[in-house]
Design an enzyme around this catalytic site. Structure first.
Site, PDB file in Angstrom:
ATOM      1  N   ARG A 153       6.967  -6.287  21.809  1.00 42.83           N
ATOM      2  CA  ARG A 153       7.256  -5.321  22.869  1.00 42.83           C
ATOM      3  C   ARG A 153       6.327  -5.534  24.071  1.00 42.83           C
ATOM      4  NH1 ARG A 153       6.676  -0.040  20.247  1.00 42.83           N
ATOM      5  NH2 ARG A 153       8.417  -0.897  19.050  1.00 42.83           N
ATOM      6  N   TYR A 171      11.544   1.872  -1.314  1.00 40.85           N
ATOM      7  CA  TYR A 171      10.814   0.597  -1.421  1.00 40.85           C
ATOM      8  C   TYR A 171       9.581   0.770  -2.304  1.00 40.85           C
ATOM      9  CZ  TYR A 171       8.092  -3.477   0.116  1.00 40.85           C
ATOM     10  OH  TYR A 171       7.354  -4.633   0.158  1.00 40.85           O
ATOM     11  N   LYS A 220       8.417  -1.152  -5.894  1.00 37.72           N
ATOM     12  CA  LYS A 220       7.139  -1.834  -6.078  1.00 37.72           C
ATOM     13  C   LYS A 220       6.348  -1.224  -7.248  1.00 37.72           C
ATOM     14  CE  LYS A 220       7.399  -5.076  -3.088  1.00 37.72           C
ATOM     15  NZ  LYS A 220       7.414  -6.482  -3.532  1.00 37.72           N
ATOM     16  N   HIS A 249       7.581  -4.783  11.129  1.00 34.99           N
ATOM     17  CA  HIS A 249       6.587  -3.743  10.925  1.00 34.99           C
ATOM     18  C   HIS A 249       5.882  -3.466  12.256  1.00 34.99           C
ATOM     19  CE1 HIS A 249       7.132  -4.969   6.690  1.00 34.99           C
ATOM     20  NE2 HIS A 249       6.821  -3.720   6.439  1.00 34.99           N
ATOM     21  N   SER A 264       0.815  -1.217   0.000  1.00 37.67           N
ATOM     22  CA  SER A 264       0.000   0.000   0.000  1.00 37.67           C
ATOM     23  C   SER A 264       0.848   1.267   0.000  1.00 37.67           C
ATOM     24  CB  SER A 264      -0.932   0.009   1.216  1.00 37.67           C
ATOM     25  OG  SER A 264      -0.190  -0.035   2.426  1.00 37.67           O
ATOM     26  N   CYS A 265       2.137   1.144   0.293  1.00 38.67           N
ATOM     27  CA  CYS A 265       2.997   2.336   0.320  1.00 38.67           C
ATOM     28  C   CYS A 265       3.267   2.899  -1.076  1.00 38.67           C
ATOM     29  CB  CYS A 265       4.318   2.034   1.018  1.00 38.67           C
ATOM     30  SG  CYS A 265       5.433   0.962   0.086  1.00 38.67           S
TER      31      CYS A 265
END
Length: 324
Positions: free
Chosen positions: A199, A148, A152, A191, A120-121
Site C-alpha cells: 500500500r 484457522y 492449527k 497479512h 500465534s492465533c
C-alpha cells in the site's frame, strides 16, 4: 505441559530425504534455503499443482514413493483478517485435510522427525501477555480467525497424540507474525505487514497524498523475519523433543501505527495517513513468550528495520511476478 520440555542435541542426517511441505510458501521457501545452506542433499518438494495435499490418495502415494525420513509441515491455507473472516469454512476444511493427510501418511511410512508449524492465533484472544505455551485452550479465540486457529490447534493435538500412542519425537512450533522474501503481497490475501508494504510503496510511486489503513492502529504485533524462523525450525528439529508447542518470535512488539510509520519511511512515502476505525482491529496484542526457545540457545538475529528494508527491496525486485 504433560511432559517436561526436553532439549538435547540430536543432529539430523544430512544424507536422508527431507520433505518440506509447502516449499514454495513463505516459511517453506525460507526453510528450504536454510536446509540447503546446512548441507541437506536430498530435499523433497512438490508444488500444489504437482501434489494436492488435500488429495489423501495422492499424498500417501507420494510418501510411498519418496519415503522421507524428515518432514516439515509448512503447507497451509493462509490469509489475513479479511480472508479469514470471509472464508472460515475453507480455512478450517482445507487446513484440516492437509494436516491429517500429511501426518497420517508420515506415520504409516515411518517418518522419524516431523515438525508441524502453527500460528500465534491459536492462543485465546484475551490471554495474558506475553503468550506462554501453557495458555493454549484456556479461553475463547479471536473471532476473525477462529476457524484457522482451530485447525492449527488440531495439528498440535495430532502431534501430541502421535507422541503418546507411537512414541515418535514429533514436535510443533508456533511462529509469531512472519514476513520476508516470498510473502503474499496480494490485496485480498496478505497479512498486515506485506499489505502495508504494498500500500505504501504504491502510494509513494504514484504520488498519492493519502493512505488509508484499517482499524485504529493501536493493536500491538510482534514480527519475525522468515529467515530467523527457518533457522529456528532446524534448531528445534535437532534439539527439542517435547509435547508442548514451542513459541518462536522476536520477543518484542510494536503498534500497527508504528510499523506503518516505519514502512512509510523505508519506501519513501511522505503523504497523510487516515485510519478507518469502522474496520476491525483484531486481537489487541499478540506477543509471544519466547523464554523456552531462548533458554535453549536460539534467539532472533534480524532487526525489524533491517528486515523491512530487505523485504521492501525484494518486493520491488519481484513486484511484476507477484500474485495480484
Amino acid at each position: 505441559m504433560s511432559e517436561a520440555a526436553t532439549f538435547s542435541p540430536r543432529p539430523l542426517d544430512r544424507d536422508q530425504p527431507f520433505y518440506v511441505a509447502g516449499h514454495r510458501g513463505l516459511v517453506g521457501g525460507a526453510l528450504w534455503r536454510t536446509l540447503e545452506t546446512n548441507g541437506f542433499e536430498r530435499l523433497l518438494g512438490r508444488s500444489s499443482s504437482e501434489l494436492d495435499l488435500t488429495d489423501r490418495r495422492a499424498v500417501f502415494a507420494f510418501f510411498e514413493a519418496e519415503k522421507p525420513t524428515y518432514v516439515a509441515l509448512a503447507a497451509a491455507k493462509v490469509g489475513g483478517i479479511l480472508a479469514n473472516s470471509t472464508y472460515p469454512a475453507d480455512f478450517l476444511s482445507v487446513n484440516l485435510q492437509i494436516q491429517t493427510n500429511v501426518m497420517d501418511a508420515a506415520l504409516e511410512h515411518g517418518v522419524e522427525r516431523l515438525l508441524f508449524l502453527g500460528s500465534s492465533c491459536i492462543y485465546p484472544k484475551l490471554a495474558p501477555q506475553p503468550l506462554k505455551e501453557e495458555y493454549l485452550l484456556t479461553g475463547p479465540l479471536e473471532e476473525t480467525n477462529d476457524a484457522y486457529a482451530i485447525a492449527k490447534i488440531a495439528g498440535i493435538l495430532g502431534v501430541q497424540a502421535v507422541r503418546r500412542q507411537h512414541g515418535l519425537p514429533w514436535i510443533s512450533a508456533m511462529p509469531t507474525n512472519l514476513y520476508g522474501p516470498g510473502d503474499n503481497f496480494s490485496p485480498q490475501g496478505s497479512h498486515v505487514l506485506p499489505a502495508l508494504i504494498r500500500r505504501y510503496d504504491e502510494a509513494a510511486r504514484s504520488g498519492a497524498s493519502t493512505v488509508e489503513n484499517w482499524g485504529t492502529g493501536s493493536p500491538r504485533r510482534e514480527f519475525l523475519h522468515v529467515d530467523d524462523m527457518a533457522e529456528a525450525c532446524l534448531f528445534l528439529m535437532e534439539n527439542y523433543d517435547g509435547p508442548s508447542q514451542v513459541n518462536v518470535g522476536s520477543g518484542s512488539d510494536v503498534t500497527i501505527k508504528e510499523i506503518a510509520e516505519t514502512i512509510a519511511e523505508v519506501v519513501g512515502y511522505t503523504g497523510d495517513v487516515e485510519w478507518d476505525t469502522t474496520k476491525p482491529d483484531g486481537t489487541p496484542q499478540k506477543l509471544m513468550d519466547v523464554g523456552l526457545i531462548n533458554q535453549a540457545g536460539w534467539k532472533a538475529r534480524i532487526g525489524l528495520r533491517e528486515g523491512l528494508e530487505s523485504t521492501v527491496e525484494w518486493y520491488r525486485a519481484n513486484a511484476g511476478s507477484l500474485r495480484q
